[in-house]
Design an enzyme around this catalytic site. Sequence first.
Site, short mmCIF file in Angstrom:
data_model
loop_
_atom_site.label_atom_id
_atom_site.label_comp_id
_atom_site.label_asym_id
_atom_site.label_seq_id
_atom_site.Cartn_x
_atom_site.Cartn_y
_atom_site.Cartn_z
N HIS A 92 -4.64 -1.61 -6.04
CA HIS A 92 -3.80 -2.31 -5.05
C HIS A 92 -4.43 -2.21 -3.66
O HIS A 92 -4.61 -3.21 -2.97
CB HIS A 92 -2.40 -1.70 -5.08
CG HIS A 92 -1.48 -2.15 -3.99
ND1 HIS A 92 -0.42 -3.01 -4.21
CD2 HIS A 92 -1.43 -1.86 -2.66
CE1 HIS A 92 0.21 -3.22 -3.07
NE2 HIS A 92 -0.37 -2.54 -2.12
N GLU A 93 -4.77 -0.99 -3.27
CA GLU A 93 -5.33 -0.80 -1.93
C GLU A 93 -6.68 -1.51 -1.78
O GLU A 93 -6.97 -2.12 -0.76
CB GLU A 93 -5.46 0.69 -1.59
CG GLU A 93 -4.13 1.46 -1.53
CD GLU A 93 -3.10 0.82 -0.62
OE1 GLU A 93 -3.47 0.08 0.31
OE2 GLU A 93 -1.89 1.05 -0.84
N HIS A 122 -6.31 -5.13 -1.20
CA HIS A 122 -5.92 -5.49 0.17
C HIS A 122 -7.13 -5.93 1.01
O HIS A 122 -6.99 -6.70 1.95
CB HIS A 122 -5.23 -4.32 0.87
CG HIS A 122 -3.75 -4.28 0.66
ND1 HIS A 122 -2.96 -5.40 0.76
CD2 HIS A 122 -2.91 -3.26 0.37
CE1 HIS A 122 -1.70 -5.07 0.54
NE2 HIS A 122 -1.63 -3.78 0.29
N GLU A 164 1.09 -8.14 -0.32
CA GLU A 164 1.42 -7.04 -1.22
C GLU A 164 1.49 -7.52 -2.67
O GLU A 164 1.04 -6.82 -3.59
CB GLU A 164 2.75 -6.40 -0.82
CG GLU A 164 2.74 -5.77 0.57
CD GLU A 164 1.73 -4.65 0.71
OE1 GLU A 164 1.37 -4.02 -0.31
OE2 GLU A 164 1.28 -4.40 1.84
N ASP A 190 -0.68 -6.14 -5.73
CA ASP A 190 -0.09 -5.62 -6.97
C ASP A 190 -0.74 -6.26 -8.19
O ASP A 190 -1.09 -5.59 -9.16
CB ASP A 190 1.42 -5.89 -6.99
CG ASP A 190 2.20 -4.93 -6.10
OD1 ASP A 190 1.68 -3.84 -5.78
OD2 ASP A 190 3.35 -5.27 -5.73
ZN LIG Z 1 -0.03 -2.62 -0.06
#
Ligand SMILES: [Zn+2]
Length: 696
Positions: free
Chosen positions: A534-535, A538, A595, A599
């Site tokens: 997830h990070e 980003h 986000e 995900d």
């Molecule tokens: Zn996030």
Amino acid sequence: MKHLTVALLFAASAALAQTNPVPAQQAQPAEQTAKKDQPLTALPYTPSLDIPSMDRTADPCVDFYQYTCGGWMKSNPIPPDQASWSVYGKVGDENARFLWGILEEAAKPAANRSAVQQKIGDYFDACMDEARVEELGAEPLNPLLDQIGAIKSKHELASFLAKEHPRNYSSGWLFGFGSDQDFGDATQVIAFAHSGGLGLPDRDYYTKSDEKSKDIRAKYRAHVGNMLQLIGESKAEAKKDAATVMRIETALAKASLTRVERRDPYKLYHKMSPAALQKLTPAFDWNTYLADNGIGGVKTLNVTEPKFFKALNTEIVTVPLSDWKAYLRWNAAHNRAAYLSKKFVAENFDFYSKTLRGVKEITPRWKRCVRYVDRDLGEALGQEFVRRTFSAETKEKTVEMTRLIEKAMENEIKTLDWMTDATKTRALEKLHAVANKVGYPDRWRDYSALEVKRGDFFGNATRATVFESRRDLAKIGKPVDRGEWGMTPPTVNAYYNPQMNDINFPAGVLQPPLYDPKLDDAPNYGNTGSTIGHELTHAFDDEGRQFDAHGNLKDWWTPEDAKAFEERIQCIRDQYAQYTVVDEIKINSKLTSGEDVADLGGTLLAYIAWKDATANQNLQPMDGFTPDQRFFIGFAQWACENNRPENERVNAITNPHSPGKYRINGIVSDLPEFARAFGCGPNAPMVRGAKACKVW
Ligand SMILES: [Zn+2]
């Protein structure tokens, strides 16, 4: 904690430290209060795949969230002092309880305390000394109220704010000011002037015309009036002043960008000289403000929202000084309420926690005090936490997990059918430049210049805030410290910072049931692996993709690739816009798309990395679940939560993350790997089939 203009967090409310002076989260189940309200000597264990947390009567192909989290939701009602309750919140609560024990020990005035133990121990002791705090009542506020009373002209607002801004974490007091990396040159730290000045959680609260919003505004006005009465105003005076505060804040709110607009870094990037800023706000004496803050020599500032500062100027010109003083008195009481006697704390709780978020009871004092130590001395307390909880083995394993997830991302980028080779080369360059920070900083922050005294909670909190502000402003004009962290080690959260191009996983988030050293790879890659993915994603979401490998705001995409990317993001926005947060409110998917795409991408990357990590293993079913099923159950169980409807309404406006249910169901229904794992038919609700979105 440092204000990160564009940092992207994993979860919204799970952070141990909160900059809002009114703590709303963290607690323990009501029925267990009596026996649970004591420090923990060790962190409790829950496995990262927890079968009792499931509801196996539910059909995973119909509602996977209910299937994996149904048991958890049933057996974890929201504690009375919480706005919501979640797996992350629970771990955060356990961490706080464990830190409580460390702090009680450090608070004992033993001769052999280290310098770090003295600071955290005496801060905690002063905070817990409620009798002393009660005895002082509103007295600690008097010097500040006297200063406000002594302001003779609006011209003096600048010197007043130069003194007062560094004493506050909140961005109240007209506007916000601090340092950050230059969007255009990530090697440089420059001054930032932000929009601010609001007491409600978002500008939308001032502008929406529905009944609920009107009701919240009426209650907010009453709260402002109550606070002003607590500092000695008459009822009539307080009512008039509350209306003034509301009028000023509404004008500032209307001139502020929306949260969705603020997701566009170009909208927040307006570098100018102090002279240009002076021209924008002629009624505010910037020379004095900057000089009094010790940065009189700055050549450039980033004014994130020029329109806001223009409107601020109009307000300074048109609002009479007596009205400004009312606004300043409100800010004084509001920002210091947490450090004053019970009636201030209670009034604050009543509006910000009870009315806004539906919380039933105030957070116990010990927990608030742990939170303040974490906020103000986080890397001192963090040393003690890490020493006791974070093993070299966990660090090694999660670093290896990160490596395999980056490898999966590299393969995904190389094989994307919608991206041209030119953009792929730049994307890989950015991926290879991502710095991984795991556990805690290499160098601990030095707090020796911060004076912490027993019996002086108000003074400690103020000095700590000034210490942090000075540290922040001292960075201006210096090279960027790439080793700095924006979260403290015990924090149960993670983030990606596009300007640093780094992913950050504090020790607090790398523990059971999130990362579980006792369990095998399947649930761990599902849970922590997905968070790492997830990070990393980003760096390539609709906001993060606008920064290059060095952290500069610079377009490295060919126009056709940018278009192809935006089409894929639109698919996710359309998908999430259908989901309901609460009552009639749908997800604002323009706010959550960064986000949501993180995900989706993160889960797929974790799945691929897990397959890679276990390629040579003969994986067998366990507890009646296939290895693939265990990956997905482990993935879903980080997100189990219960939420109060009032809090869901706040989240709908302010939280860039979708509700837990959709962070799971929305994701699995886009992944054919999930449908195969659970044998879901093409028409099952958890299968979007041809409509499924895919970016990475
Ligand atoms: Zn996030």
